[in-house]
Enzyme design. Structure first.
Site, PDB file in Angstrom:
ATOM      1  N   GLU A 280      63.909 -23.196  51.435  1.00 20.95           N
ATOM      2  CA  GLU A 280      63.051 -22.216  52.341  1.00 20.95           C
ATOM      3  C   GLU A 280      62.419 -22.936  53.323  1.00 20.95           C
ATOM      4  OE1 GLU A 280      60.021 -22.922  50.559  1.00 20.95           O
ATOM      5  OE2 GLU A 280      61.967 -22.777  49.557  1.00 20.95           O
TER       6      GLU A 280
ATOM      7  N   LYS B 161      55.307 -32.729  52.863  1.00 19.97           N
ATOM      8  CA  LYS B 161      56.384 -32.023  52.098  1.00 19.97           C
ATOM      9  C   LYS B 161      57.455 -32.729  51.377  1.00 19.97           C
ATOM     10  CE  LYS B 161      55.390 -27.749  53.337  1.00 19.97           C
ATOM     11  NZ  LYS B 161      55.272 -26.625  52.285  1.00 19.97           N
TER      12      LYS B 161
ATOM     13  N   SER C  97      47.679 -32.345  56.918  1.00 21.01           N
ATOM     14  CA  SER C  97      49.143 -32.291  56.121  1.00 21.01           C
ATOM     15  C   SER C  97      50.201 -32.558  56.865  1.00 21.01           C
ATOM     16  CB  SER C  97      49.116 -30.647  55.610  1.00 21.01           C
ATOM     17  OG  SER C  97      49.173 -29.697  56.480  1.00 21.01           O
TER      18      SER C  97
END
Length: 420
Positions: free
Chosen positions: A129, A107, A402
């Site tokens: 969010e 991210k 991830s």
């Protein structure tokens, strides 16, 4: 509502012209666009223009690249998981270790670029969010780095499931805004963040966390996350391998940011006949024949959600259904529009993975390699036995891990994993 033009985006073009970027209105084939109130269109147009100019500016790209290297710790390793390969019946499994990036997930690649853009555009406040909390932590982290005010919208159910990440966000100086609408999960947090942004668009930059939403967000997130796939191609070459030596590349798909970042360089740079099989794992929950899943591309139909047109779990009236996944990051009833295009074009295959399969893969990676993956990533890891059966024991598969699984320990413990 409008789907009108908001300007183009930066980045490279497919040399052969075989893989289209979004058009000037932000469509990938039939999917995408900007279905938002007219009052928001000027802000989206300014965002598209600002990103296009920044992406073409060597100074901006240089600052981003330096921070990705020195702050995030890129490139992340491409690790040969020999014991995992043996356990799953494959010759080689290569893990792209996004779990080793600063903040513990992919991210930060996106939040760093968007927060730098916010700073460049003169915005001193950012919102985001989050579902699993990783995007919220990454946004809070980069906001702290750049001296930006930060608020993160998070569903109350996800606040319960991801208490550790909530604590991290607050430590980093961010406000965590509880969202109690609906199921109190990721979709509700996105809705609340978009609503807030409409009200504060003059002074607030929305750092959207996945490859979805109104144009130009899917394009921006894809370009910022494509560092994953670009590094994979470079790291294969450094090992003396070509893409012909790789049989499949897998990643998990909720909204789709780590997957599009993994897949896009293969689609953009590798000729069609040399591309490996690209496979996305979406949330099968308790099974796609039950109401409790998040498999929008397996069981959904095209519709509009959060400002874009894509595959969506919806009722007969077109209202989004509540999604379910053991993974807070995949608990979303839709998918980014580029993934919808790739599915229909047959360029990427998407398969549902159940909660039980993801937990089994989670435990397997822990046991064989000493790596605790995010439950999101475990959905991609669960594809390995299927790919071994399909491709045979001589196959080589790359999987993007991830994120790391620290945040999910309570979830897997509640599910009974490792109870003995």
């Amino acid at each position: 509502m409008s789907a009108g033009p908001t300007g183009g985006g930066g980045g490279r073009r497919e040399p052969s012209g075989a893989y289209p970027y979004p058009d000037e209105r932000g469509f990938y084939g039939a999917y995408g666009g900007a279905f938002v109130p007219e009052t928001v269109m000027p802000a989206l147009a300014a965002l598209a223009s600002g990103f296009r100019e920044a992406w073409a500016d060597p100074a901006f790209r240089g600052e981003l690249d330096a921070l990705l290297r020195d702050y995030v710790g890129r490139p992340t390793p491409l690790y040969m998981a020999r014991r995992l390969a043996a356990e799953t019946g494959l010759a080689h499994v290569l893990l792209k270790r996004e779990d080793l990036a600063h903040t513990g997930a992919h991210k930060v690649n996106n939040t760093l670029g968007q927060c730098l853009l916010a700073h460049r555009m003169g915005k001193r406040r950012v919102i985001a969010e989050t579902g699993a909390g990783q995007h919220g932590v990454a946004t809070a982290t980069t906001a702290a780095l750049l001296g930006l005010e930060c608020s993160v919208f998070m569903g109350v159910e996800d606040i319960r499931r991801q208490a550790l990440n909530v604590y991290k966000m607050r430590l980093l100086g961010a406000e965590v805004v509880p969202v109690s609408d609906g199921a109190g999960t990721l979709a509700n947090a996105v809705t609340a963040a978009l609503r807030h942004w409409v009200e504060r668009v003059e002074d607030t930059f929305y750092v959207l966390g996945s490859a979805l939403g109104p144009h130009p967000y899917p394009l921006i997130v894809r370009e910022l996350q494509s560092v994953i796939g670009e590094e994979i191609l470079q790291q294969l070459a450094e090992r003396g391998m070509t893409v012909r030596d790789v049989d499949a590349v897998a990643a998990c798909v909720g909204g789709g940011s780590n997957a599009i970042g993994t897949f896009h360089p293969f689609l953009r740079e590798v000729p069609v006949g040399e591309r490996p099989l690209l496979v996305g794992a979406e949330a099968g929950g308790e099974g796609v024949d039950t109401p409790r899943h998040g498999a929008s591309m397996t069981r959904g139909e095209p519709g509009v959600l959060h400002g874009h047109y894509s595959y969506l779990l919806q009722d007969e009236a077109g209202n989004p259904l509540e999604a379910h996944s053991i993974s807070a990051g995949l608990d979303y009833p839709g998918v980014g529009p580029e993934h919808a295009y790739l599915r229909d074009a047959g360029l990427v295959r998407y398969e549902p993975v159940t909660d039980a399969e993801a937990l089994e893969a989670f435990a397997l990676l822990c046991r064989t390699e000493g790596i605790i993956p995010a439950v999101e990533s475990s959905h991609a890891l669960a594809l390995l036995p299927r790919l071994a059966e399909e491709l045979g024991p001589r196959a080589t598969v790359v999987v993007t891990v991830s994120g790391r699984g620290d945040k999910d320990i309570d979830v897997v413990r509640e599910a009974g994993l490792g109870a003995d």
